[in-house]
Motif scaffolding. Structure first.
Motif, mmCIF file in Angstrom:
data_model
loop_
_atom_site.group_PDB
_atom_site.id
_atom_site.type_symbol
_atom_site.label_atom_id
_atom_site.label_comp_id
_atom_site.label_asym_id
_atom_site.label_seq_id
_atom_site.Cartn_x
_atom_site.Cartn_y
_atom_site.Cartn_z
ATOM 1 N N PHE A 21 52.463 -2.120 -3.465
ATOM 2 C CA PHE A 21 51.898 -2.849 -4.599
ATOM 3 C C PHE A 21 51.854 -4.358 -4.373
ATOM 4 C CE2 PHE A 21 53.371 1.082 -6.732
ATOM 5 C CZ PHE A 21 52.122 1.532 -7.129
ATOM 6 N N ALA A 22 52.601 -4.877 -3.434
ATOM 7 C CA ALA A 22 52.605 -6.316 -3.154
ATOM 8 C C ALA A 22 51.255 -6.790 -2.622
ATOM 9 C CB ALA A 22 53.698 -6.661 -2.152
ATOM 10 N N PHE A 23 50.477 -5.880 -2.047
ATOM 11 C CA PHE A 23 49.212 -6.256 -1.424
ATOM 12 C C PHE A 23 47.999 -6.036 -2.325
ATOM 13 C CE2 PHE A 23 52.198 -5.332 1.935
ATOM 14 C CZ PHE A 23 52.075 -6.466 2.710
ATOM 15 N N ALA A 24 48.190 -5.487 -3.507
ATOM 16 C CA ALA A 24 47.078 -5.196 -4.405
ATOM 17 C C ALA A 24 46.424 -6.490 -4.890
ATOM 18 C CB ALA A 24 47.566 -4.381 -5.594
ATOM 19 N N GLY A 25 45.140 -6.626 -4.616
ATOM 20 C CA GLY A 25 44.373 -7.757 -5.115
ATOM 21 C C GLY A 25 44.664 -9.087 -4.436
ATOM 22 N N SER A 26 45.384 -9.098 -3.345
ATOM 23 C CA SER A 26 45.721 -10.345 -2.659
ATOM 24 C C SER A 26 45.271 -10.289 -1.204
ATOM 25 C CB SER A 26 47.230 -10.579 -2.702
ATOM 26 O OG SER A 26 47.681 -10.684 -4.019
ATOM 27 N N LEU A 27 45.120 -11.456 -0.616
ATOM 28 C CA LEU A 27 44.798 -11.519 0.805
ATOM 29 C C LEU A 27 46.050 -11.206 1.609
ATOM 30 C CD1 LEU A 27 42.623 -14.757 0.757
ATOM 31 C CD2 LEU A 27 41.832 -12.395 0.909
ATOM 32 N N THR A 28 45.959 -10.207 2.454
ATOM 33 C CA THR A 28 47.118 -9.691 3.176
ATOM 34 C C THR A 28 47.850 -10.772 3.951
ATOM 35 O OG1 THR A 28 46.052 -7.544 3.356
ATOM 36 C CG2 THR A 28 47.881 -7.967 4.847
ATOM 37 N N HIS A 29 47.127 -11.620 4.665
ATOM 38 C CA HIS A 29 47.793 -12.634 5.484
ATOM 39 C C HIS A 29 48.571 -13.633 4.639
ATOM 40 C CE1 HIS A 29 43.983 -14.591 4.497
ATOM 41 N NE2 HIS A 29 44.545 -15.746 4.818
ATOM 42 N N ARG A 30 48.086 -13.909 3.431
ATOM 43 C CA ARG A 30 48.812 -14.823 2.544
ATOM 44 C C ARG A 30 50.057 -14.155 1.952
ATOM 45 N NH1 ARG A 30 43.915 -18.050 -0.438
ATOM 46 N NH2 ARG A 30 43.240 -19.152 1.447
ATOM 47 N N VAL A 31 49.954 -12.893 1.617
ATOM 48 C CA VAL A 31 51.114 -12.150 1.111
ATOM 49 C C VAL A 31 52.204 -12.117 2.180
ATOM 50 C CG1 VAL A 31 51.958 -9.882 0.375
ATOM 51 C CG2 VAL A 31 49.774 -10.733 -0.495
ATOM 52 N N LEU A 32 51.819 -11.807 3.415
ATOM 53 C CA LEU A 32 52.796 -11.745 4.507
ATOM 54 C C LEU A 32 53.427 -13.104 4.789
ATOM 55 C CD1 LEU A 32 50.922 -9.358 6.955
ATOM 56 C CD2 LEU A 32 52.928 -8.830 5.549
ATOM 57 N N ALA A 33 52.630 -14.163 4.766
ATOM 58 C CA ALA A 33 53.163 -15.507 4.996
ATOM 59 C C ALA A 33 54.148 -15.902 3.898
ATOM 60 C CB ALA A 33 52.026 -16.522 5.080
ATOM 61 N N ASN A 34 53.816 -15.607 2.648
ATOM 62 C CA ASN A 34 54.720 -15.932 1.535
ATOM 63 C C ASN A 34 56.012 -15.126 1.602
ATOM 64 O OD1 ASN A 34 53.033 -17.870 0.434
ATOM 65 N ND2 ASN A 34 51.982 -16.402 -0.895
ATOM 66 N N LEU A 35 55.919 -13.849 1.945
ATOM 67 C CA LEU A 35 57.120 -13.028 2.078
ATOM 68 C C LEU A 35 58.009 -13.544 3.205
ATOM 69 C CD1 LEU A 35 55.670 -9.421 1.623
ATOM 70 C CD2 LEU A 35 57.282 -10.584 0.094
ATOM 71 N N ALA A 36 57.398 -13.923 4.324
ATOM 72 C CA ALA A 36 58.174 -14.435 5.462
ATOM 73 C C ALA A 36 58.923 -15.708 5.086
ATOM 74 C CB ALA A 36 57.259 -14.683 6.659
ATOM 75 N N LYS A 37 58.265 -16.593 4.341
ATOM 76 C CA LYS A 37 58.930 -17.825 3.902
ATOM 77 C C LYS A 37 60.036 -17.517 2.903
ATOM 78 C CE LYS A 37 54.953 -20.795 4.657
ATOM 79 N NZ LYS A 37 53.871 -21.538 4.005
ATOM 80 N N THR A 38 59.762 -16.643 1.962
ATOM 81 C CA THR A 38 60.736 -16.296 0.923
ATOM 82 C C THR A 38 62.007 -15.706 1.520
ATOM 83 O OG1 THR A 38 58.986 -15.895 -0.693
ATOM 84 C CG2 THR A 38 61.119 -14.887 -1.143
ATOM 85 N N PHE A 39 61.861 -14.846 2.496
ATOM 86 C CA PHE A 39 63.014 -14.165 3.095
ATOM 87 C C PHE A 39 63.535 -14.870 4.336
ATOM 88 C CE2 PHE A 39 61.298 -10.960 0.353
ATOM 89 C CZ PHE A 39 62.432 -10.348 -0.150
ATOM 90 N N GLU A 40 63.028 -16.082 4.574
ATOM 91 C CA GLU A 40 63.418 -16.850 5.759
ATOM 92 C C GLU A 40 63.323 -15.976 7.003
ATOM 93 O OE1 GLU A 40 67.197 -18.685 4.943
ATOM 94 O OE2 GLU A 40 66.371 -19.841 3.283
ATOM 95 N N ALA A 41 62.188 -15.323 7.129
ATOM 96 C CA ALA A 41 61.966 -14.356 8.203
ATOM 97 C C ALA A 41 60.685 -14.669 8.967
ATOM 98 C CB ALA A 41 61.904 -12.953 7.609
ATOM 99 N N VAL A 42 60.410 -15.960 9.192
ATOM 100 C CA VAL A 42 59.171 -16.342 9.864
ATOM 101 C C VAL A 42 59.094 -15.805 11.299
ATOM 102 C CG1 VAL A 42 57.776 -18.294 10.662
ATOM 103 C CG2 VAL A 42 58.713 -18.281 8.347
ATOM 104 N N PRO A 43 60.173 -15.921 12.117
ATOM 105 C CA PRO A 43 60.047 -15.373 13.475
ATOM 106 C C PRO A 43 59.779 -13.864 13.468
ATOM 107 C CG PRO A 43 61.928 -16.837 13.359
ATOM 108 C CD PRO A 43 61.437 -16.635 11.950
ATOM 109 N N LEU A 44 60.546 -13.115 12.696
ATOM 110 C CA LEU A 44 60.356 -11.668 12.561
ATOM 111 C C LEU A 44 60.703 -11.235 11.151
ATOM 112 C CD1 LEU A 44 61.877 -10.042 15.783
ATOM 113 C CD2 LEU A 44 59.479 -10.184 15.146
ATOM 114 N N MET A 45 59.879 -10.354 10.600
ATOM 115 C CA MET A 45 60.139 -9.800 9.271
ATOM 116 C C MET A 45 59.859 -8.301 9.331
ATOM 117 S SD MET A 45 58.441 -10.715 5.569
ATOM 118 C CE MET A 45 56.785 -10.289 6.057
ATOM 119 N N ALA A 46 60.696 -7.529 8.667
ATOM 120 C CA ALA A 46 60.522 -6.075 8.627
ATOM 121 C C ALA A 46 60.331 -5.631 7.184
ATOM 122 C CB ALA A 46 61.741 -5.386 9.221
#
Length: 103
Positions: A21-46
């Protein structure tokens, strides 16, 4: 002794459906970038979507290391991912010299 987790950071999502549901109606690359920043997981995120586990790199140096590593060479491609990416994706290219077939 310091307790260090070896798990790759990232959102846990909901049971079974993960972050679908996190990807509904949003640009995937922006969702992933925001999640990586939020979880301090820029090098790798799972994270998971359904039963599929994804490992994402949002840092160019980490992505370069992954794409040029023999450890990730010729990894199997799920047909669903291949179709979703319109039969093109750098991350799914076979290891070795670039083929120019079909161009």
């Amino acid at each position: 002794m310091e307790n260090v987790s070896s798990a790759i950071p990232g959102p846990s999502g909901l049971p079974i459906i993960g972050l679908v549901f996190a990807f509904a109606g949003s640009l995937t690359h922006r969702v992933l970038a925001n999640l990586a920043k939020t979880f301090e997981a820029v090098p790798l995120m799972a994270f998971s979507i359904g039963f599929t586990r994804f490992i994402i790199s949002s840092h160019p140096d980490t992505a370069k290391d992954i794409l040029s590593s023999l450890a990730f060479a010729d990894r199997p491609v799920k047909e669903s991912a291949y179709e979703l990416l319109f039969h093109r994706a750098m991350g799914f290219a076979p290891y070795g010299e670039l083929s120019t077939r079909g161009t």
